[in-house]
Design a protein around this motif. Structure first.
Motif, PDB file in Angstrom:
ATOM      1  N   ALA A 180       1.925  11.964  15.229  1.00  0.00           N
ATOM      2  CA  ALA A 180       3.331  11.739  14.890  1.00  0.00           C
ATOM      3  C   ALA A 180       4.201  12.952  15.186  1.00  0.00           C
ATOM      4  O   ALA A 180       5.414  12.920  14.979  1.00  0.00           O
ATOM      5  N   SER A 187       7.207   9.538   9.276  1.00  0.00           N
ATOM      6  CA  SER A 187       6.064   9.775  10.164  1.00  0.00           C
ATOM      7  C   SER A 187       4.729   9.551   9.459  1.00  0.00           C
ATOM      8  O   SER A 187       3.669   9.671  10.090  1.00  0.00           O
ATOM      9  N   TYR A 229       7.356  12.737  17.561  1.00  0.00           N
ATOM     10  CA  TYR A 229       8.396  11.930  16.928  1.00  0.00           C
ATOM     11  C   TYR A 229       9.123  12.737  15.858  1.00  0.00           C
ATOM     12  O   TYR A 229      10.360  12.715  15.767  1.00  0.00           O
ATOM     13  N   SER A 230       8.353  13.424  15.025  1.00  0.00           N
ATOM     14  CA  SER A 230       8.936  14.185  13.921  1.00  0.00           C
ATOM     15  C   SER A 230       9.829  15.315  14.421  1.00  0.00           C
ATOM     16  O   SER A 230      10.935  15.527  13.911  1.00  0.00           O
TER      17      SER A 230
END
Length: 227
Positions: A24, A164, A27-28
């Motif tokens: 994740a 996330s 994305y984070s």
């Protein structure tokens, strides 16, 4: 420090130096930069121009930004407005190394490299100076556990950690309960950047599942034809 730097610091295991929910991470980090630009009033989401990648993100305002990392992301958005979910990955994909380098330079973590089985090189980033992270954790804990009202920056960090799926995986761990989960989810649902992270991750998981299913079907067909 930027939100993206604080987020990375929280996601690192203090002892092992590995990242919680590494899948994740991009994305984070991308979401953190977009949220910070939004808090600075330098981007806006145009809900009227929403497509498959979510609302289109537009660059607004003028003048230099206070950090080159933010400036680079802003310039990308200004050059070509994109849907927020596409931007999250586009921006986040190149952030891991420069953000880790910043934390090393600040003396908050250290870089440790070693070879596994004498061949494969691995790098970890265990904690060096935990005082700043301890304060971050104190403020986040006051919101999630004690029910205090967060400022915009703290709310954004909690929202991104929640979206996330990283929050319960952090080490050292936060006290975890249904009430803590509920408060984190409320902040996530109120933050468009965090919501976009959730959606982008879900879409990516669906693509991976679809690809795996297709590959499996092809393998079965080939095996059947051979036999």
């Amino acid at each position: 420090m930027l939100i993206v730097e604080d987020l990375m610091l929280l996601m690192l295991d203090d002892e092992k130096g590995t990242v919680a929910r590494a899948g994740a991470l991009n994305y984070s980090l991308g979401g953190a930069v977009l949220v910070e630009l939004a808090l600075l009033g330098r981007i806006e989401a145009d809900e009227d121009r929403a497509g498959l990648n979510g609302p289109e993100v537009l660059a607004v305002g003028d003048g230099p930004l206070p950090d080159p990392l933010l400036q680079s992301a802003y310039d990308e958005i200004a050059q070509k407005p994109q849907g927020i979910q596409a931007l999250i990955l586009s921006i986040g994909a190149g952030l891991q190394e420069p953000v880790l380098d910043r934390l090393v330079e600040r003396g908050l973590i250290r870089r440790e490299s070693k070879r596994v089985l004498g061949v494969f090189r691995t790098t970890t980033w265990p904690a060096e100076d935990t005082r700043h992270e301890a304060e971050l954790r104190r403020v986040i804990g006051a919101v999630l556990v004690d029910g205090e009202s967060p400022d915009a920056r703290t709310a954004a960090m909690i929202a991104l950690l929640s979206s996330s799926g990283t929050l319960p995986a952090l080490r050292p761990a936060f006290p975890w309960s249904d009430e803590v989960r509920r408060r984190a989810k409320e902040l996530e649902d109120g933050n468009w950047g965090a919501t976009a992270v959730t959606t982008a991750m879900a879409r990516n998981a669906a693509r991976i599942a679809a690809t795996a299913a297709t590959s499996a079907a092809v393998s079965v067909a080939v095996f059947t034809a051979i036999t």
